[in-house]
Design a protein around this motif. Structure first.
Motif, PDB file in Angstrom:
ATOM      1  N   ASN A  46      -3.030  10.714   2.070  1.00  0.00           N
ATOM      2  CA  ASN A  46      -3.046  11.777   3.039  1.00  0.00           C
ATOM      3  C   ASN A  46      -4.610  12.174   3.162  1.00  0.00           C
ATOM      4  O   ASN A  46      -4.830  13.245   3.582  1.00  0.00           O
ATOM      5  CB  ASN A  46      -2.346  12.826   2.787  1.00  0.00           C
ATOM      6  CG  ASN A  46      -2.080  13.605   3.898  1.00  0.00           C
ATOM      7  OD1 ASN A  46      -1.778  13.094   5.179  1.00  0.00           O
ATOM      8  ND2 ASN A  46      -2.232  15.247   3.687  1.00  0.00           N
TER       9      ASN A  46
ATOM     10  N   ARG B 244       0.817  -1.380   0.052  1.00  0.00           N
ATOM     11  CA  ARG B 244       0.001   0.058   0.064  1.00  0.00           C
ATOM     12  C   ARG B 244       1.092   1.409   0.265  1.00  0.00           C
ATOM     13  O   ARG B 244       2.015   1.087   0.743  1.00  0.00           O
ATOM     14  CB  ARG B 244      -0.664   0.091   1.329  1.00  0.00           C
ATOM     15  CG  ARG B 244      -1.595  -1.198   1.536  1.00  0.00           C
ATOM     16  CD  ARG B 244      -2.876  -1.233   0.923  1.00  0.00           C
ATOM     17  NE  ARG B 244      -3.525  -0.323   1.136  1.00  0.00           N
ATOM     18  CZ  ARG B 244      -5.027  -0.097   0.377  1.00  0.00           C
ATOM     19  NH1 ARG B 244      -5.392  -0.939  -0.455  1.00  0.00           N
ATOM     20  NH2 ARG B 244      -5.595   1.079   0.781  1.00  0.00           N
ATOM     21  N   HIS B 245       0.418   2.429  -0.814  1.00  0.00           N
ATOM     22  CA  HIS B 245       1.173   3.753  -0.627  1.00  0.00           C
ATOM     23  C   HIS B 245       0.172   4.490   0.336  1.00  0.00           C
ATOM     24  O   HIS B 245      -0.813   4.360   0.784  1.00  0.00           O
ATOM     25  CB  HIS B 245       1.348   3.987  -2.013  1.00  0.00           C
ATOM     26  CG  HIS B 245       0.073   4.363  -2.559  1.00  0.00           C
ATOM     27  ND1 HIS B 245      -0.915   3.849  -3.136  1.00  0.00           N
ATOM     28  CD2 HIS B 245      -0.632   6.191  -2.522  1.00  0.00           C
ATOM     29  CE1 HIS B 245      -1.801   4.543  -3.544  1.00  0.00           C
ATOM     30  NE2 HIS B 245      -1.680   5.804  -3.146  1.00  0.00           N
ATOM     31  N   ARG B 246       0.973   5.463   0.973  1.00  0.00           N
ATOM     32  CA  ARG B 246       0.368   6.476   1.986  1.00  0.00           C
ATOM     33  C   ARG B 246      -0.547   7.437   1.175  1.00  0.00           C
ATOM     34  O   ARG B 246      -0.143   8.093  -0.090  1.00  0.00           O
ATOM     35  CB  ARG B 246       1.381   7.447   2.591  1.00  0.00           C
ATOM     36  CG  ARG B 246       0.923   8.050   3.747  1.00  0.00           C
ATOM     37  CD  ARG B 246       2.034   8.776   4.618  1.00  0.00           C
ATOM     38  NE  ARG B 246       1.333   9.906   5.173  1.00  0.00           N
ATOM     39  CZ  ARG B 246       2.077  10.369   6.590  1.00  0.00           C
ATOM     40  NH1 ARG B 246       3.180   9.715   6.715  1.00  0.00           N
ATOM     41  NH2 ARG B 246       1.388  11.177   7.240  1.00  0.00           N
TER      42      ARG B 246
ATOM     43  N   GLU C 281      -7.828  12.440  -3.337  1.00  0.00           N
ATOM     44  CA  GLU C 281      -6.172  12.573  -3.252  1.00  0.00           C
ATOM     45  C   GLU C 281      -5.527  13.723  -3.967  1.00  0.00           C
ATOM     46  O   GLU C 281      -4.639  14.167  -3.378  1.00  0.00           O
ATOM     47  CB  GLU C 281      -5.727  11.338  -4.060  1.00  0.00           C
ATOM     48  CG  GLU C 281      -5.610   9.814  -3.314  1.00  0.00           C
ATOM     49  CD  GLU C 281      -4.820   9.038  -3.911  1.00  0.00           C
ATOM     50  OE1 GLU C 281      -3.589   8.693  -3.627  1.00  0.00           O
ATOM     51  OE2 GLU C 281      -5.267   8.027  -4.903  1.00  0.00           O
TER      52      GLU C 281
ATOM     53  N   LYS D 149      -4.418   2.775   9.219  1.00  0.00           N
ATOM     54  CA  LYS D 149      -2.977   3.170   9.204  1.00  0.00           C
ATOM     55  C   LYS D 149      -2.167   2.210   8.485  1.00  0.00           C
ATOM     56  O   LYS D 149      -1.233   2.641   7.699  1.00  0.00           O
ATOM     57  CB  LYS D 149      -2.527   3.597  10.542  1.00  0.00           C
ATOM     58  CG  LYS D 149      -2.741   4.923  10.997  1.00  0.00           C
ATOM     59  CD  LYS D 149      -2.290   5.020  12.455  1.00  0.00           C
ATOM     60  CE  LYS D 149      -2.584   6.538  13.055  1.00  0.00           C
ATOM     61  NZ  LYS D 149      -1.923   6.456  14.552  1.00  0.00           N
ATOM     62  N   LYS D 150      -2.460   0.925   8.964  1.00  0.00           N
ATOM     63  CA  LYS D 150      -1.684  -0.133   7.904  1.00  0.00           C
ATOM     64  C   LYS D 150      -1.939  -0.105   6.444  1.00  0.00           C
ATOM     65  O   LYS D 150      -1.092  -0.517   5.627  1.00  0.00           O
ATOM     66  CB  LYS D 150      -2.054  -1.480   8.535  1.00  0.00           C
ATOM     67  CG  LYS D 150      -0.998  -2.451   8.282  1.00  0.00           C
ATOM     68  CD  LYS D 150      -1.453  -3.880   8.981  1.00  0.00           C
ATOM     69  CE  LYS D 150      -0.621  -4.955   8.892  1.00  0.00           C
ATOM     70  NZ  LYS D 150      -0.977  -6.024   9.547  1.00  0.00           N
TER      71      LYS D 150
ATOM     72  N   GLY E  64      -2.251   2.582   4.972  1.00  0.00           N
ATOM     73  CA  GLY E  64      -1.877   3.761   4.147  1.00  0.00           C
ATOM     74  C   GLY E  64      -2.602   5.050   4.564  1.00  0.00           C
ATOM     75  O   GLY E  64      -2.109   6.148   4.167  1.00  0.00           O
ATOM     76  N   TYR E  65      -3.695   4.977   5.317  1.00  0.00           N
ATOM     77  CA  TYR E  65      -4.328   6.214   5.776  1.00  0.00           C
ATOM     78  C   TYR E  65      -4.052   6.558   6.953  1.00  0.00           C
ATOM     79  O   TYR E  65      -4.639   6.058   8.082  1.00  0.00           O
ATOM     80  CB  TYR E  65      -5.902   5.735   5.554  1.00  0.00           C
ATOM     81  CG  TYR E  65      -6.443   5.495   4.206  1.00  0.00           C
ATOM     82  CD1 TYR E  65      -6.807   6.598   3.301  1.00  0.00           C
ATOM     83  CD2 TYR E  65      -6.767   4.191   3.879  1.00  0.00           C
ATOM     84  CE1 TYR E  65      -7.139   6.162   1.824  1.00  0.00           C
ATOM     85  CE2 TYR E  65      -6.981   3.859   2.537  1.00  0.00           C
ATOM     86  CZ  TYR E  65      -7.362   4.896   1.555  1.00  0.00           C
ATOM     87  OH  TYR E  65      -7.652   4.609   0.426  1.00  0.00           O
ATOM     88  N   THR E  66      -3.217   7.425   7.175  1.00  0.00           N
ATOM     89  CA  THR E  66      -2.582   8.230   8.278  1.00  0.00           C
ATOM     90  C   THR E  66      -3.024   9.399   8.888  1.00  0.00           C
ATOM     91  O   THR E  66      -2.763   9.791  10.037  1.00  0.00           O
ATOM     92  CB  THR E  66      -1.015   8.129   8.190  1.00  0.00           C
ATOM     93  OG1 THR E  66      -0.778   9.080   7.196  1.00  0.00           O
ATOM     94  CG2 THR E  66      -0.398   6.971   7.737  1.00  0.00           C
ATOM     95  N   ASN E  67      -4.053  10.074   8.169  1.00  0.00           N
ATOM     96  CA  ASN E  67      -4.535  11.253   8.318  1.00  0.00           C
ATOM     97  C   ASN E  67      -5.922  11.005   8.948  1.00  0.00           C
ATOM     98  O   ASN E  67      -6.919  11.415   8.477  1.00  0.00           O
ATOM     99  CB  ASN E  67      -4.482  12.175   7.235  1.00  0.00           C
ATOM    100  CG  ASN E  67      -5.103  13.613   7.591  1.00  0.00           C
ATOM    101  OD1 ASN E  67      -5.196  13.930   8.903  1.00  0.00           O
ATOM    102  ND2 ASN E  67      -5.132  14.670   6.615  1.00  0.00           N
TER     103      ASN E  67
END
Length: 303
Positions: free
Chosen positions: A170, A166-168, A302, A191-192, A194-197
């Protein structure tokens, strides 16, 4: 007893069935109940969990019977009383209780969240307490009870591995989930993937407060790109949150995903009428990520 009481969509109310074990009153959301039947003999299952009484087959459907008294550490039930047959997380389960007293219509705002003096938040099997006619009714967390008996029925963060590399991304995601454990697992899973926001809240009211604050600040796009919400939550439920978001021109464009153990055919109709963009049942955490992926692409989030 008629358990098919219909509530208008998005009113922030629920129907609670009150039942007893010993001298104590407990509650369950009527939306989880398929039917209530008189106790019938069950067939024990070898090497099963101590709280599983056995299996039986009313109308040619095999159902697992759980001794709720045993789950609560109050001994074992006598072979009498009632079975409350439920459906959530795509499972049909019968809970053995002593008596059913009636149904109460209450607002989610009237439900008191248990504090840490009762139990640690992640270990609690109570989702809330209501005061009715001078007595307290403890609403039990039936999903956690079932997951404690069989962890395979719970959220599996390992499913995210099956999605591959997976790519990050935002995209800001706002989460409303009152179960501390599930809230934590949803955050970990996203988060795992790629969704960290992420902003995570414990109920619909806190999520809506953030939405209103961002709207006032002009920062809605930066902080709320997608909403993931449970249905059952104190103060404000997920249907009410969806209705408020989708009925406001300033927020109607925000995709709303209802992720709940209560997503059955009837609840899907309610969610669709309120404008939910997607609805799926726990514990399908892998599918949740796939839906988030799809909504990100469809809405060009995105960019």
């Amino acid at each position: 007893m008629d358990t098919k009481i219909l509530l208008e969509n998005g009113t922030n109310e629920l129907e609670v069935l009150e039942f007893t074990l010993g001298n104590n009153s407990y509650g369950i959301n009527v939306a989880k109940i398929k039917e209530i039947i008189t106790y019938m003999p069950v067939t024990p299952v070898p090497n099963s969990h101590p709280s599983i009484e056995g299996i039986f087959m009313p109308r040619d459907t095999m159902i697992t019977a759980i001794d709720l008294k045993n789950c609560l550490g109050r001994g074992e039930s006598e072979p009498k009383g009632l079975f409350i047959i439920t459906n959530f997380n795509k499972l049909d389960i019968a809970f053995h209780v002593e008596n059913v007293l009636g149904i109460h219509r209450v607002s989610w705002r009237d439900i008191i969240k248990p504090d840490v003096t009762l139990s640690t938040t992640e270990e609690s099997i109570s989702t809330g307490i209501i005061k009715q006619d001078g007595k307290l009714i403890i609403i039990l967390d039936f999903e956690k009870i079932v997951t404690d008996i069989n962890p395979e029925t719970g959220l599996k963060v390992s499913e995210i591995n099956e999605l591959g590399e997976r790519h990050r991304v935002n995209v800001p995601i706002l989460i409303a989930e009152d179960s501390p454990l599930l809230n934590k697992l949803i955050v970990e899973s996203l988060k795992k993937a790629g969704y960290t926001n992420l902003i995570h809240t414990e109920n619909g009211q806190k999520a809506y407060d953030i939405i209103c604050q961002c709207k006032d600040d002009g920062t809605l796009k930066e902080h709320v790109g997608i909403i993931v919400t449970d249905i059952e939550m104190p103060e404000m439920d997920g249907h009410r949150l969806t209705k408020l978001v989708k009925s406001d021109e300033a927020t109607a464009h925000i995709p709303v995903i209802i992720f709940s153990s209560l997503v059955n055919d009837e609840m899907k109709r309610k969610g669709a009428a309120l404008g939910a963009d997607a609805q799926l049942s726990k514990p399908e955490i892998g599918n949740l990520v796939r839906i988030v992926d799809r909504l990100v692409m469809e809405n060009n989030l995105e960019n």
